[in-house]
Design a protein around this motif. Structure first.
Motif, PDB file in Angstrom:
ATOM      1  N   ASN A   1       1.560  -1.520   0.151  1.00  0.00           N
ATOM      2  CA  ASN A   1      -0.286  -0.008   0.205  1.00  0.00           C
ATOM      3  C   ASN A   1       1.356   1.207  -0.085  1.00  0.00           C
ATOM      4  O   ASN A   1       1.841   1.692   0.710  1.00  0.00           O
ATOM      5  CB  ASN A   1      -0.841   0.121   1.591  1.00  0.00           C
TER       6      ASN A   1
ATOM      7  N   GLU B   1      -7.496  13.257  -6.782  1.00  0.00           N
ATOM      8  CA  GLU B   1      -7.757  12.549  -6.329  1.00  0.00           C
ATOM      9  C   GLU B   1      -7.534  11.904  -5.037  1.00  0.00           C
ATOM     10  O   GLU B   1      -8.175  11.369  -4.376  1.00  0.00           O
ATOM     11  CB  GLU B   1      -8.167  11.039  -7.601  1.00  0.00           C
ATOM     12  N   SER B   2      -5.822  11.153  -4.604  1.00  0.00           N
ATOM     13  CA  SER B   2      -5.222  10.680  -3.821  1.00  0.00           C
ATOM     14  C   SER B   2      -4.688  12.118  -2.618  1.00  0.00           C
ATOM     15  O   SER B   2      -5.887  11.427  -1.834  1.00  0.00           O
ATOM     16  CB  SER B   2      -4.312  10.561  -3.842  1.00  0.00           C
ATOM     17  N   ARG B   3      -5.273  13.306  -2.885  1.00  0.00           N
ATOM     18  CA  ARG B   3      -4.907  14.588  -2.358  1.00  0.00           C
ATOM     19  C   ARG B   3      -5.771  14.104  -0.969  1.00  0.00           C
ATOM     20  O   ARG B   3      -5.212  14.256   0.670  1.00  0.00           O
ATOM     21  CB  ARG B   3      -4.875  15.753  -2.191  1.00  0.00           C
TER      22      ARG B   3
ATOM     23  N   ASP C   1      -2.380  15.573  -7.122  1.00  0.00           N
ATOM     24  CA  ASP C   1      -3.608  14.622  -7.607  1.00  0.00           C
ATOM     25  C   ASP C   1      -4.550  14.442  -7.151  1.00  0.00           C
ATOM     26  O   ASP C   1      -4.891  14.719  -5.964  1.00  0.00           O
ATOM     27  CB  ASP C   1      -2.432  13.239  -7.274  1.00  0.00           C
TER      28      ASP C   1
ATOM     29  N   ARG D   1      -7.196  11.870   0.446  1.00  0.00           N
ATOM     30  CA  ARG D   1      -6.950  10.515   1.685  1.00  0.00           C
ATOM     31  C   ARG D   1      -5.452  10.885   2.030  1.00  0.00           C
ATOM     32  O   ARG D   1      -4.356  10.324   2.318  1.00  0.00           O
ATOM     33  CB  ARG D   1      -6.553   9.757   0.827  1.00  0.00           C
TER      34      ARG D   1
ATOM     35  N   SER E   1       1.342   6.236  -0.194  1.00  0.00           N
ATOM     36  CA  SER E   1       0.926   6.844  -1.027  1.00  0.00           C
ATOM     37  C   SER E   1       1.701   7.713  -1.561  1.00  0.00           C
ATOM     38  O   SER E   1       2.750   7.712  -1.671  1.00  0.00           O
ATOM     39  CB  SER E   1       0.694   7.615   0.289  1.00  0.00           C
TER      40      SER E   1
ATOM     41  N   GLY F   1      -3.017  11.274  -0.173  1.00  0.00           N
ATOM     42  CA  GLY F   1      -2.157  10.761  -0.825  1.00  0.00           C
ATOM     43  C   GLY F   1      -2.067   9.360  -1.163  1.00  0.00           C
ATOM     44  O   GLY F   1      -1.191   8.681  -2.165  1.00  0.00           O
ATOM     45  N   ASP F   2      -3.296   8.401  -0.374  1.00  0.00           N
ATOM     46  CA  ASP F   2      -2.755   7.473  -0.190  1.00  0.00           C
ATOM     47  C   ASP F   2      -3.750   6.703  -1.880  1.00  0.00           C
ATOM     48  O   ASP F   2      -4.705   7.187  -2.313  1.00  0.00           O
ATOM     49  CB  ASP F   2      -4.121   6.727   0.392  1.00  0.00           C
ATOM     50  N   ILE F   3      -2.773   5.826  -2.160  1.00  0.00           N
ATOM     51  CA  ILE F   3      -3.145   5.475  -3.833  1.00  0.00           C
ATOM     52  C   ILE F   3      -3.759   3.839  -3.506  1.00  0.00           C
ATOM     53  O   ILE F   3      -3.923   3.037  -4.416  1.00  0.00           O
ATOM     54  CB  ILE F   3      -2.646   5.568  -4.934  1.00  0.00           C
TER      55      ILE F   3
END
Length: 655
Positions: A242, A289-291, A287, A293, A244, A295-297
């Motif tokens: 997992n 979309e991940s910001r 990003d 979270r 980020s 940075g979690d991708i």
């Protein structure tokens, strides 16, 4: 008539099945503790029934013995009702048989899933999960409704591609580029990278995991078309990771490569100096979309990302490690390894993979898999010659709506499919196709019809096939059938009889009329509208003496409901509390509309009429009727319970 079994009767219907719970000798198990119509009932019968349902006081052995003693009469009565139902022909009644069939069809596929498919699919997934396979493929897309000539053309084209690859030692990816179908100018074949269990549709995965390294499969079909697969490499599965990231765009208006690299270096230096990761993500990451979270991708799916990104990300080792800035096709990244998935035991792995398996089509859409298994275990087969003759006629009429195609009578009578002892002709197949065709305008033949026809035939045999495969399913079906019969015979002999025996009901009513009374009741109107102003207008009009029917004409948008209630405990009836006759409640919201309650009348307590009390009297009469009926039936069927014998046996066994 659709039967609906009350919970308590359905529970009793399942009592006949069970297992050995007690520790006792065989002779004690076979001791007779009762009989019905001359048929002995043994301790084994009673125990199997008793322990097949949840029991109270599971840890209190003496309490359980007492419960078993009390259960004996209930069980004897149940067996008596079964005897009554059998003698009266209830087991053969159409409504009961139809309800049984409906139950069996609702449970047969979940039964296969739980008792055969789940473990097979999970075992397969666990085994395949241990490795990853690097695969490439050639794909020729073929519609599901393609004619055999089109599918044969795709198949032969892939054979040609294989021959070219092997004869010229030509690069497989080059062959894929040449032979694969194209969408929007790009090949749909090519290198798929490393795959593992659950990544692809099951037919593709099956071939990928059965093809040796450096080998190319024969052509095979999936929902996407026809493929051949080459397996380049097999390796141990890499642990799931997992990540980020902080992302810096290098394309688009206002962005460039130089600026992205400079910003990434600056942020990386800030990380080295101890800056907070989450704050840096919020301030600098491009990003969107991940910001949110931080940075979690998520868990990295290596097949979702381009190879250069994957190569750099997988080079990061150690949980919490942060990479140097690197550039990919997407932009510039700084990544952090947040977690490496580990499993504490084999069971932990199976539990995790089971959750993943449940989301896959191969698990959710298990009906077709079940039918395929039933066919494997049955004597069935397609008559290839008859099917070929049928397809010759269809192909000769290519483009014509199927119902307009003429088939010779000699062809219609040919057998096309066999399942066990049943033969299905070409005419049966034609009739099936005409039944399922959506309309004349789209009534073209689809080779998929043959699969669906075989599935339909198999489905008509799935119940007896499941009973052969799983004796437990036959036992459950019998228990359900017995429950239906007991329910129906009780309904006809007790409940329906109770409602029809008006002489007995009238006698109960006349013997104690004061027992059937209506308490204080409240007659009201509930008025709802889109706006408060309409409600206020309605209150004014009713207060001025306007009749309710005239109010409907005066205010068409007003919603009016009327009823009588005997309790003001529940909403919105509690809004009537404290009102006098003719008064309105305050305006409140009910079902998203402004609403008011208008108390029309408070009705005084009084005795019920016979008609008003009828259902209540019938309900009170039912247990009386059932006792009378059961006493008669116990005598007729010589139903006997030997409590003393059971008590003696229970003293000598462990629970």
């Amino acid at each position: 008539m659709k039967l609906t079994i009350p919970v308590y009767l359905f529970a009793i219907s399942l009592l006949l099945a069970g297992c050995q719970i007690f520790n006792q000798s065989q002779s004690e198990s076979n001791e007779i503790i009762g009989s019905v119509d001359g048929t002995p009932i043994t301790l084994t019968d009673l125990k199997a029934s008793f322990f097949n349902s949840p029991v109270e006081n599971e840890d209190d052995r003496e309490a359980r013995k007492q419960e078993l003693l009390e259960f004996l009469d209930l069980y004897i009565d149940y067996r008596t009702k079964l005897a009554i139902a059998r003698d009266a022909g209830y087991f053969e009644q159409d409504d009961i048989q139809n309800e049984l069939h409906q139950y069996q069809m609702q449970t047969v596929y979940p039964f296969w899933l739980e008792n055969r498919l789940r473990e097979e699919l999970l075992d397969e997934m666990v085994e395949r999960y241990q490795t990853e396979r690097h695969v490439s493929h050639i794909l020729i897309t073929v519609p599901e409704d393609a004619l055999p000539a089109d599918t044969a053309r795709a198949y032969n084209r892939l054979l040609e591609a294989r021959e070219l690859y092997f004869s010229d030692e030509k690069d497989f990816l080059a062959v894929s580029e040449e032979f694969s179908s194209r969408q929007q100018g790009r090949s749909v074949g090519g290198d798929l990278g490393f795959m593992s269990a659950g990544w692809a549709v099951k037919p593709f995965e099956d071939v990928a995991y059965s093809t040796p390294v450096d080998s190319v499969s024969m052509p095979f079909r999936t929902q996407f078309g026809y493929h051949v697969v080459k397996v380049h490499e097999v390796r141990e599965r890499q642990p799931d990771r997992n990540f980020s990231h902080i992302f810096f765009r290098m394309r688009g208006e206002g962005y460039n490569v130089t600026d992205a690299n400079e910003r990434a270096e600056m942020v990386h230096n800030m990380i080295i100096e101890g800056a907070d990761w989450d704050e840096l993500v919020q301030e600098y990451s491009d990003d969107q979309e991940s910001r949110p979270r931080n940075g979690d991708i998520g868990w990295l799916d290596i097949n979702r990302f381009e190879p250069l990104f994957v190569e750099n990300v997988m080079a990061v080792e150690g949980q919490g490690t942060i990479s140097e800035p690197f550039q990919s096709e997407y932009g510039v990244h700084i990544v952090r390894l947040d977690s490496i998935r580990t499993y504490t035991s084999e069971q932990h792995l199976r539990d995790e993979l089971y959750q993943r398996l449940r989301s896959l089509p191969r698990y959710r859409n298990n009906k077709e898999t079940t039918l395929a298994l039933v066919r494997e275990r049955s004597d069935e087969g397609l008559n290839s010659e008859s099917y070929s003759n049928f397809m010759e006629v269809v192909s000769a009429n290519h483009g014509q709506n199927f119902p307009l195609i003429s088939f010779e009578d000699s062809l219609k009578t040919q057998p096309i499919y066999r399942f066990e002892d049943e033969i299905y002709t070409v005419q049966d197949y034609i009739n099936y196709i005409n039944e399922i065709l959506p309309s004349e305008r789209s009534a073209r033949y689809n080779p998929r019809f043959l699969v669906e026809f075989k599935n339909k035939v198999t489905e008509s045999h799935v119940i007896p096939a499941t009973k052969r495969e799983f004796p437990e399913f036959e036992r459950l079906s019998l228990s359900y059938l017995e429950g239906l019969a007991v329910f129906k015979v009780t309904e006809d002999s007790v409940w329906t009889h109770s409602a029809q025996d008006t002489t007995a009901l009238r006698a109960m009513f006349d013997a104690n009329p004061d027992a059937y009374r209506l308490g204080e009741r409240y007659r009201f109107y509930r008025l709802s509208a889109d706006t408060d102003s309409v409600i206020l207008k309605a209150q004014d009009l009713l207060s001025s003496g306007l009749e309710i029917d005239s109010l409907r004409n005066e205010l068409p948008s007003l919603i009016i409901r009327t009823d009588i209630v005997n309790s003001l405990n529940d909403f919105p009836f509690d809004m009537l509390a404290g009102l006098n006759e003719g008064e309105f409640s305050e305006i409140f919201e009910f079902r998203n509309r402004p609403t008011t309650m208008h108390l029309v009348e408070i009705l005084e307590p009084r005795n019920m009429t016979f008609d008003e009390a009828f259902m209540r009297i019938a309900s009170e009469y039912q247990p009386i009727r059932e006792r009378e009926w059961m006493n008669q039936m116990r005598e007729k069927y010589r139903a006997e319970a030997d409590h003393e014998q059971l008590k003696r046996l229970l003293e000598n066994i462990e629970l």
